[in-house]
Every structure is written in structure tokens, then in C-alpha cells.
Design a protein around this motif. Structure first.
Motif, short mmCIF file in Angstrom:
data_model
loop_
_atom_site.label_atom_id
_atom_site.label_comp_id
_atom_site.label_asym_id
_atom_site.label_seq_id
_atom_site.Cartn_x
_atom_site.Cartn_y
_atom_site.Cartn_z
N GLU A 129 9.68 -17.57 -62.83
CA GLU A 129 8.63 -17.19 -63.78
C GLU A 129 7.34 -16.88 -63.04
O GLU A 129 6.66 -15.87 -63.33
CB GLU A 129 8.38 -18.33 -64.77
CG GLU A 129 9.43 -18.50 -65.84
CD GLU A 129 8.99 -19.53 -66.86
OE1 GLU A 129 8.10 -19.20 -67.68
OE2 GLU A 129 9.51 -20.65 -66.84
N GLY A 130 6.99 -17.75 -62.11
CA GLY A 130 5.77 -17.53 -61.36
C GLY A 130 5.81 -16.27 -60.52
O GLY A 130 4.82 -15.53 -60.45
N LEU A 131 6.95 -16.01 -59.90
CA LEU A 131 7.07 -14.81 -59.06
C LEU A 131 6.99 -13.54 -59.90
O LEU A 131 6.37 -12.55 -59.47
CB LEU A 131 8.39 -14.85 -58.29
CG LEU A 131 8.48 -15.88 -57.16
CD1 LEU A 131 9.89 -15.91 -56.58
CD2 LEU A 131 7.46 -15.58 -56.07
N ILE A 132 7.60 -13.54 -61.06
CA ILE A 132 7.52 -12.36 -61.94
C ILE A 132 6.09 -12.18 -62.42
O ILE A 132 5.54 -11.07 -62.42
CB ILE A 132 8.49 -12.49 -63.12
CG1 ILE A 132 9.94 -12.39 -62.63
CG2 ILE A 132 8.22 -11.40 -64.17
CD1 ILE A 132 10.98 -12.67 -63.70
N GLY A 133 5.45 -13.27 -62.84
CA GLY A 133 4.08 -13.17 -63.31
C GLY A 133 3.10 -12.72 -62.25
O GLY A 133 2.14 -12.01 -62.53
N GLY A 134 3.34 -13.11 -60.99
CA GLY A 134 2.42 -12.77 -59.92
C GLY A 134 2.81 -11.59 -59.07
O GLY A 134 2.04 -11.19 -58.19
N SER A 135 3.98 -10.98 -59.31
CA SER A 135 4.48 -9.92 -58.43
C SER A 135 3.59 -8.68 -58.43
O SER A 135 3.32 -8.10 -57.37
CB SER A 135 5.91 -9.55 -58.81
OG SER A 135 5.99 -9.20 -60.18
N ALA A 136 3.11 -8.27 -59.61
CA ALA A 136 2.23 -7.09 -59.66
C ALA A 136 0.93 -7.37 -58.93
O ALA A 136 0.37 -6.48 -58.28
CB ALA A 136 1.97 -6.69 -61.11
N LEU A 137 0.45 -8.61 -59.03
CA LEU A 137 -0.78 -8.97 -58.33
C LEU A 137 -0.58 -8.95 -56.81
O LEU A 137 -1.46 -8.54 -56.06
CB LEU A 137 -1.24 -10.35 -58.78
CG LEU A 137 -1.67 -10.46 -60.25
CD1 LEU A 137 -1.94 -11.91 -60.62
CD2 LEU A 137 -2.90 -9.61 -60.51
N PHE A 138 0.60 -9.39 -56.37
CA PHE A 138 0.88 -9.32 -54.93
C PHE A 138 0.96 -7.87 -54.47
O PHE A 138 0.46 -7.52 -53.39
CB PHE A 138 2.19 -10.04 -54.62
CG PHE A 138 2.54 -10.04 -53.16
CD1 PHE A 138 1.79 -10.75 -52.25
CD2 PHE A 138 3.62 -9.29 -52.69
CE1 PHE A 138 2.10 -10.73 -50.89
CE2 PHE A 138 3.94 -9.27 -51.34
CZ PHE A 138 3.17 -10.00 -50.44
N GLY A 139 1.56 -6.99 -55.29
CA GLY A 139 1.58 -5.57 -54.98
C GLY A 139 0.18 -4.99 -54.91
O GLY A 139 -0.13 -4.16 -54.05
N LEU A 140 -0.70 -5.43 -55.83
CA LEU A 140 -2.09 -5.01 -55.79
C LEU A 140 -2.77 -5.42 -54.49
O LEU A 140 -3.57 -4.66 -53.92
CB LEU A 140 -2.85 -5.62 -56.98
CG LEU A 140 -2.81 -4.83 -58.28
CD1 LEU A 140 -3.05 -5.73 -59.48
CD2 LEU A 140 -3.86 -3.72 -58.24
N PHE A 141 -2.45 -6.59 -54.01
CA PHE A 141 -2.99 -7.05 -52.73
C PHE A 141 -2.60 -6.08 -51.62
O PHE A 141 -3.44 -5.63 -50.83
CB PHE A 141 -2.46 -8.46 -52.44
CG PHE A 141 -2.50 -8.84 -50.98
CD1 PHE A 141 -3.71 -9.12 -50.37
CD2 PHE A 141 -1.34 -8.92 -50.23
CE1 PHE A 141 -3.75 -9.47 -49.02
CE2 PHE A 141 -1.37 -9.27 -48.90
CZ PHE A 141 -2.57 -9.55 -48.29
N LEU A 142 -1.31 -5.74 -51.53
CA LEU A 142 -0.84 -4.84 -50.47
C LEU A 142 -1.41 -3.43 -50.63
O LEU A 142 -1.89 -2.83 -49.67
CB LEU A 142 0.69 -4.79 -50.47
CG LEU A 142 1.42 -6.09 -50.12
CD1 LEU A 142 2.93 -5.90 -50.30
CD2 LEU A 142 1.10 -6.53 -48.71
N GLY A 143 -1.34 -2.90 -51.85
CA GLY A 143 -1.79 -1.53 -52.09
C GLY A 143 -3.27 -1.35 -51.85
O GLY A 143 -3.70 -0.34 -51.27
N SER A 144 -4.09 -2.31 -52.29
CA SER A 144 -5.54 -2.21 -52.09
C SER A 144 -5.88 -2.17 -50.61
O SER A 144 -6.72 -1.39 -50.17
CB SER A 144 -6.24 -3.40 -52.75
OG SER A 144 -6.02 -3.43 -54.13
N LEU A 145 -5.21 -3.00 -49.85
CA LEU A 145 -5.51 -3.09 -48.42
C LEU A 145 -5.00 -1.88 -47.65
O LEU A 145 -5.74 -1.25 -46.89
CB LEU A 145 -4.88 -4.36 -47.86
CG LEU A 145 -5.30 -4.81 -46.47
CD1 LEU A 145 -6.81 -5.08 -46.43
CD2 LEU A 145 -4.53 -6.06 -46.06
N ILE A 146 -3.75 -1.50 -47.89
CA ILE A 146 -3.13 -0.43 -47.09
C ILE A 146 -3.61 0.95 -47.52
O ILE A 146 -4.05 1.76 -46.70
CB ILE A 146 -1.59 -0.53 -47.19
CG1 ILE A 146 -1.11 -1.85 -46.56
CG2 ILE A 146 -0.93 0.66 -46.51
CD1 ILE A 146 0.36 -2.13 -46.77
#
Length: 449
Positions: A56-73
Motif C-alpha cells: 500500500e505504501g509503495l503504491i501510494g508513494g510510487s508517483a512521488l518517487f518518480g517525481l523525485f527522479l524526473g525533477s532531478l534528471i
């Protein structure tokens, strides 16, 4: 007789500025929808896929983790390749990944696709804020950048309306909810065709003729590009931590983290939290609270216009910390008090969120603006992803009161950072804003851009 030349910074608000704003707002509308709809989809996902608390936590936070990578790269890449290419690529990725959510059969597939969606959104955050800031007249820049929060909130509330209306219609309603984000993403992708490159970025690449052509074509024959200087800033992430920029990097990252962590923790899991604190008709209560976010975001635009950046930010952190502290000690049986406190929290955090679109874009020079905005955004999304993912475990282990008090601690850190380091950039040109010192004493060479 031809009119006198005028700088981009001193223009009135034009139809072109509104067009660029509308196109950049598309990322925030989609982001709000993508992050808002997952809380409702989870109501069906959890029993159907027999999700563990970790899943549940991974699904809820997965888009946010993608935002972390995309914003930086993608933010870093756009300082090299220009704003326009990432502006187009990001939404192609978002459209495809959103559509494919309809066909997932395992939690791992959904996590992967939502990371891709977040990656595209993160890149678009960096480039969208940067592109709009670099086109905006200085008088209206705060309002235009702050309106990102209003549009994000509208997307989030639309997700709540869709989730509230559809989630009990059919067992696979969650598929339609998640995949529905592909429609606005596709529309935005098509509308962005033909978006011009930032003339400020072109000037910094020595492409002076192209910069003047963009300005003449879209803003007028008598308009000149902004007051960019010729010296080039090193486009490397280490530059953000140099003596010249480390305080503004730290400030923008930390205040951003401390503002969005409570937001994403509470609103990603709002239906669950509403049930936990005893609100009757939890879905109805969460929908009402989400609607209040729009009112708060509009109030934030007014406060952005009226107050200094520092006053607005410091006052918001203080009020949010007080509100959550009181909420933590309010008995769950007192549903009226809880609803009133959540109302105050919702409107305040929505209003203050206007500043996350303004301050990072005003803090860095053109050469590293997307990198700086992207880094601050990525840090905030990493913090939000971790905290959102840990919320189910925190609620199970410590309970609601301790969880809320931990969020209060986060807000107090944001208050301290803002008091120490928040600069004042209101009504300055982008060059002047990038030269503005943080409140802490910076390296004496920091006046350069």
C-alpha cells in the motif's frame, strides 16, 4: 512612429503569457489528479490484490518517487537542451503510462507505471516553472507561478469527485479511475505543439538572433529579451552546493519538503485518516475538505499579491504547526472540532503551497534554474514519498496522535528554516531575484549570477 523598446520584465500581462501559463498548468492539473485518485482507487485495490501495508505504501508513494527522479534528471537535462523538448517529452510519457494502468494485474506493474508517470511530471515541474518564470513580467510573476497551486488543487478535487462518484459503481472502477488521467494528459500534449523556446535560455547559449526572433514573434516587435548577462554558470549539480548557492539550495529544498510532507501524508490517505479519527461518512467529509483546498489556493493568490514572500511563508508554517498540534489532542468523539481544524489546515496549507511554485524559480540564474527548481522539487517528492509510504506503518505502530505530532515537528523545521534563510524576491526581475541574498550571511561573491 515606432514605440520605444521595452524589456520582457516590464510588459503588461498579454494573451501569450496566459497561453504559456495554461500550458504549464497542465502538469499540475494532471499531477493533482494522479495523486488524488490513488487514495480512492486503494479502497478497491487493497482487498482485490490483498495488499500488505508495505505494498500500500509503495503504491501510494510510487508517483512521488518518480517525481523525485524526473525533477532531478530532466531538470538538469533541460538546462543543456532547452525547455521546449522536455516540455513535450514529459507529457508523452505521462499519457502512455497513465493509459497502461488500466491493464495492470500485479502491484509491481502498477508501482512501475506510477513511477513513470511521476518521472514525467517531475520533469515537467522543473521545466514548466522555469519556462513560465522566464517569460513572465516581474509584476505578475508571483501571481502566475502561484496559480500552479490553484490548478493542482482543482486537479486533486476533480480526482476526489471522480473517486467519490465511481468507486462503488463496479469492482473494476479503480482501473477506470487510474487510466482516466490519460485523457487530460493527451489533450495537454497536443496543445503544447509549437511552444517556443525560452528566449532567456537562448540568450545564455549565445543564440541572440533566435532569442530576439522568439520575443518579436510572440511578444511584439518593440520588446527586448530580459537582462541576461554574458557570464555562464557551471551547469553541474555541485554548483548548487557552492559557496554562492548552497544556502538558497538548502532553503528551497527544506521549506519545500516541510510543506509538502504534511500535505501528501494527510491528503493521499485522507479517506483512511477520516475514518481513523472518527468522522462519520468519511468519504463525504474528505470530499468536502478537498473542495476547501480550492478556496485556500485562491486565498493564497491574494496573499501572494498582498504580502511579502517571507511574511506569507513564516506565518503559514506557524499557523499549520499550531493547527495540527491542537488536532493531535482533540478527542476523536469531537467530530465538529476535528472538521473545523481540518478546514483551517486545508485552507492554510493550500494557500501556502502557492509559494512552492514561486520561490525556487526566483532563486537561481537561468543557466541552472531548471536544475535548481528540479533539485528542490525532487527533494520534496522524495521526502513526501518516504513519509507517505511509511504512514500506514506509523498509524499501526504509534497511532494517530503521535503521527500528527511528527508532522508538527516537520512544520517547525520549516518555520525555523524560513526565519533563518528565506529571501525576499517580490517585484524583482529574475536576474535581481537570483542575486538576492538569503537572510543568512552568504559568500560575498553571491551577488553574481
Amino acid at each position: 512612429m515606432s514605440s520605444s523598446p521595452v524589456s520582457m520584465d516590464d510588459l503588461p500581462l498579454t494573451r501569450f503569457h496566459c497561453r504559456i501559463a495554461g500550458l504549464t498548468y497542465g502538469a499540475h492539473l494532471t499531477d493533482g489528479y494522479v495523486l488524488g485518485v490513488i487514495g480512492y482507487a486503494m479502497i478497491q485495490l487493497q482487498p482485490q490484490m490483498q495488499l500488505t501495508s508495505l505494498q500500500e505504501g509503495l503504491i501510494g508513494g510510487s508517483a512521488l518517487f518518480g517525481l523525485f527522479l524526473g525533477s532531478l534528471i530532466l531538470g538538469w537535462i533541460s538546462d543543456y537542451t532547452g525547455r521546449q523538448r522536455i516540455f513535450t517529452f514529459s507529457f508523452l510519457l505521462i499519457t502512455l503510462a497513465s493509459f497502461l494502468q488500466f491493464f495492470v494485474t500485479t502491484p509491481e506493474q502498477l508501482i512501475f507505471l506510477r513511477i513513470l508517470i511521476g518521472f514525467g511530471l517531475g520533469g515537467d515541474y522543473s521545466v514548466g516553472h522555469t519556462l513560465l518564470a522566464e517569460f513572465s513580467p516581474k509584476r505578475y510573476r508571483g501571481m502566475l507561478l502561484g496559480a500552479f497551486s490553484v490548478v493542482w488543487t482543482i486537479g486533486y478535487v476533480l480526482a476526489s469527485v471522480a473517486g467519490y462518484a465511481w468507486i462503488n459503481i463496479a469492482p473494476d472502477a479503480w482501473r477506470w479511475l487510474l487510466a482516466s488521467a490519460a485523457l487530460p494528459a493527451l489533450i495537454i500534449t497536443l496543445m503544447r505543439i509549437g511552444t517556443p523556446e525560452s528566449p532567456r535560455w537562448l540568450m545564455r547559449q549565445g543564440r541572440i538572433t533566435e532569442a530576439h526572433e522568439v520575443v518579436r514573434r510572440f511578444l511584439g516587435a518593440n520588446v527586448l529579451p530580459g537582462d541576461e548577462i554574458s557570464a555562464v554558470t557551471t551547469r553541474h549539480i555541485s554548483t548548487l552546493f557552492s559557496a554562492r548557492y548552497w544556502r538558497r539550495t538548502a532553503f528551497n529544498s527544506l521549506f519545500f519538503i516541510c510543506l509538502v510532507v504534511p500535505w501528501f501524508v494527510i491528503y493521499t490517505w485522507l479517506p483512511t485518516i477520516a475514518q481513523s479519527i472518527g468522522l462519520e461518512a468519511a468519504l463525504s467529509a474528505s470530499l468536502i475538505l478537498n473542495m476547501l483546498l480550492i478556496a485556500g489556493a485562491l486565498l493564497g493568490l491574494l496573499l501572494t499579491w498582498m504580502l511579502s514572500r517571507r511574511q506569507f511563508l513564516i506565518g503559514s508554517f506557524l499557523l499549520l504547526a499550531i493547527t495540527l498540534s491542537v488536532l493531535a489532542f482533540t478527542p476523536s468523539s469531537n467530530s465538529i472540532a476535528i472538521l473545523l481544524l481540518f478546514t483551517l489546515f486545508s485552507m492554510t496549507i493550500s494557500a501556502a503551497s502557492n509559494l512552492v511554485g514561486i520561490l525556487p524559480a526566483e532563486s537561481f540564474p537561468t543557466d541552472i534554474r531548471s536544475l535548481g527548481v528540479g533539485f528542490a522539487t525532487s527533494m520534496s517528492r522524495l521526502g513526501a514519498a518516504i513519509s507517505t509510504g511509511l504512514l500506514p506503518l506509523a498509524l499501526t505502530t504509534w497511532g494517530m496522535r503521535t503521527t500528527l505530532l511528527l508532522l508538527v515537528a516537520v512544520l517547525l523545521v520549516g518555520l525555523l528554516v524560513s526565519i533563518l534563510w528565506a529571501p525576499e524576491t517580490k517585484n524583482l526581475s529574475l536576474v535581481e531575484a537570483a542575486q538576492q541574498k538569503t537572510q543568512g550571511k552568504e559568500n560575498e561573491h553571491s551577488v553574481g549570477v
